[in-house]
Design an enzyme around this catalytic site. Structure first.
Site, PDB file in Angstrom:
ATOM      1  N   LYS A  14      43.624  42.900  44.268  1.00  0.00           N
ATOM      2  CA  LYS A  14      44.982  42.336  44.265  1.00  0.00           C
ATOM      3  C   LYS A  14      44.988  40.872  43.833  1.00  0.00           C
ATOM      4  CE  LYS A  14      45.783  43.173  48.653  1.00  0.00           C
ATOM      5  NZ  LYS A  14      44.526  43.787  49.123  1.00  0.00           N
ATOM      6  N   ARG A  89      51.984  43.779  55.118  1.00  0.00           N
ATOM      7  CA  ARG A  89      50.828  44.537  55.584  1.00  0.00           C
ATOM      8  C   ARG A  89      51.159  45.394  56.800  1.00  0.00           C
ATOM      9  NH1 ARG A  89      46.560  41.032  53.400  1.00  0.00           N
ATOM     10  NH2 ARG A  89      44.516  41.830  53.895  1.00  0.00           N
ATOM     11  N   ARG A 128      31.355  39.909  47.040  1.00  0.00           N
ATOM     12  CA  ARG A 128      32.201  38.719  46.982  1.00  0.00           C
ATOM     13  C   ARG A 128      31.770  37.713  48.048  1.00  0.00           C
ATOM     14  NH1 ARG A 128      38.586  39.391  47.786  1.00  0.00           N
ATOM     15  NH2 ARG A 128      38.064  39.496  49.987  1.00  0.00           N
ATOM     16  N   ARG A 134      33.319  33.335  51.824  1.00  0.00           N
ATOM     17  CA  ARG A 134      34.346  33.740  52.797  1.00  0.00           C
ATOM     18  C   ARG A 134      33.682  34.379  54.001  1.00  0.00           C
ATOM     19  NH1 ARG A 134      39.718  36.745  50.636  1.00  0.00           N
ATOM     20  NH2 ARG A 134      39.460  37.788  52.643  1.00  0.00           N
ATOM     21  N   ARG A 145      38.284  45.331  58.727  1.00  0.00           N
ATOM     22  CA  ARG A 145      39.464  45.101  57.889  1.00  0.00           C
ATOM     23  C   ARG A 145      39.955  46.402  57.272  1.00  0.00           C
ATOM     24  NH1 ARG A 145      36.897  40.667  54.408  1.00  0.00           N
ATOM     25  NH2 ARG A 145      38.596  40.998  52.960  1.00  0.00           N
TER      26      ARG A 145
END
Ligand code: ADP
Length: 191
Positions: A14, A89, A128, A134, A145
């Site tokens: 996204k 969400r 990532r 992160r 998640r």
């Protein structure tokens, strides 16, 4: 205005696709993940509260996120339209967004849902994490998640399907090919 929701699980692309879309169609990008991370970096009260949830892979409470989105929309001036990334969400957020946009005399035009198989998502997010730093991109938090996504976010697709706005797109192709697929739909609304 043209308002797009880019929908999909964590790691579905996204953020990357939003960058391409806003550059091509001159829309404003609203990413709740980015807004929240900026609050965390600036150590605001909201950021300190949100961080507790984010570090555990849980959704930040609706009232926090909705308040933040409301101010962001108010600050936007006369935008050509918005790309909502990572929001709504939950069904409560989807309802709140419809109300906020109605107040502005506009609405969501299209919801593009990026579909990516689960093992691929986990692989992408952990990769990532290795480069982005992160702290929520590690195997334990990523799994949580994705669980939160299935429990609370997936039903939002039904909310938009019911409104006749949902279109699913294969998100497993290259960044360029996925962008072409998304553009074919967006191009039916704006150029
Ligand atoms: P991803 O889509 O890769 O999970 P995001 O950057 O969109 O990443 O979100 C990171 C974290 O920020 C989420 O795990 C959640 O804790 C929080 N968050 C982001 N957007 C929302 C939202 N709309 N509602 C609740 N929490 C959110």
């Amino acid at each position: 205005m043209f308002n797009l929701v880019l929908f999909g699980p964590p790691g579905s692309g996204k953020g990357t696709q939003s960058e391409n879309i806003i550059a091509t169609y001159k829309l404003q990008h609203i990413s709740t993940g980015d807004l929240l991370r900026s609050e965390v970096t600036n150590r605001t009260t909201l950021g300190l509260e949100a961080k507790k949830f984010m570090d555990q892979g849980m959704l930040v409470p609706d009232e926090v996120v909705i308040g933040m989105i409301s101010s962001r929309i108010d600050e936007s001036g006369d935008a050509r339209g918005f790309v909502f990334d990572g929001f709504p969400r939950t069904e409560a957020q989807a309802l709140a967004l419809d109300k906020l946009l109605e107040f502005k005399g506009t609405s969501i035009n299209l919801v593009l849902s990026l579909e990516v198989e689960e093992q691929q998502l986990i692989k992408r997010l952990i990769n990532r994490g290795a480069s982005s730093g992160r702290s929520d991109d590690n195997e334990e938090v990523v799994t949580k998640r994705i669980k939160e996504y299935h429990a609370k976010t997936k039903p939002v697709a039904g909310y938009y399907e019911h409104q006749g706005k949902l279109v699913t797109v294969n998100g497993e192709k290259s960044v360029e090919d996925t962008f072409k697929l998304l553009s074919a739909h967006i191009g039916q609304y704006i150029s």
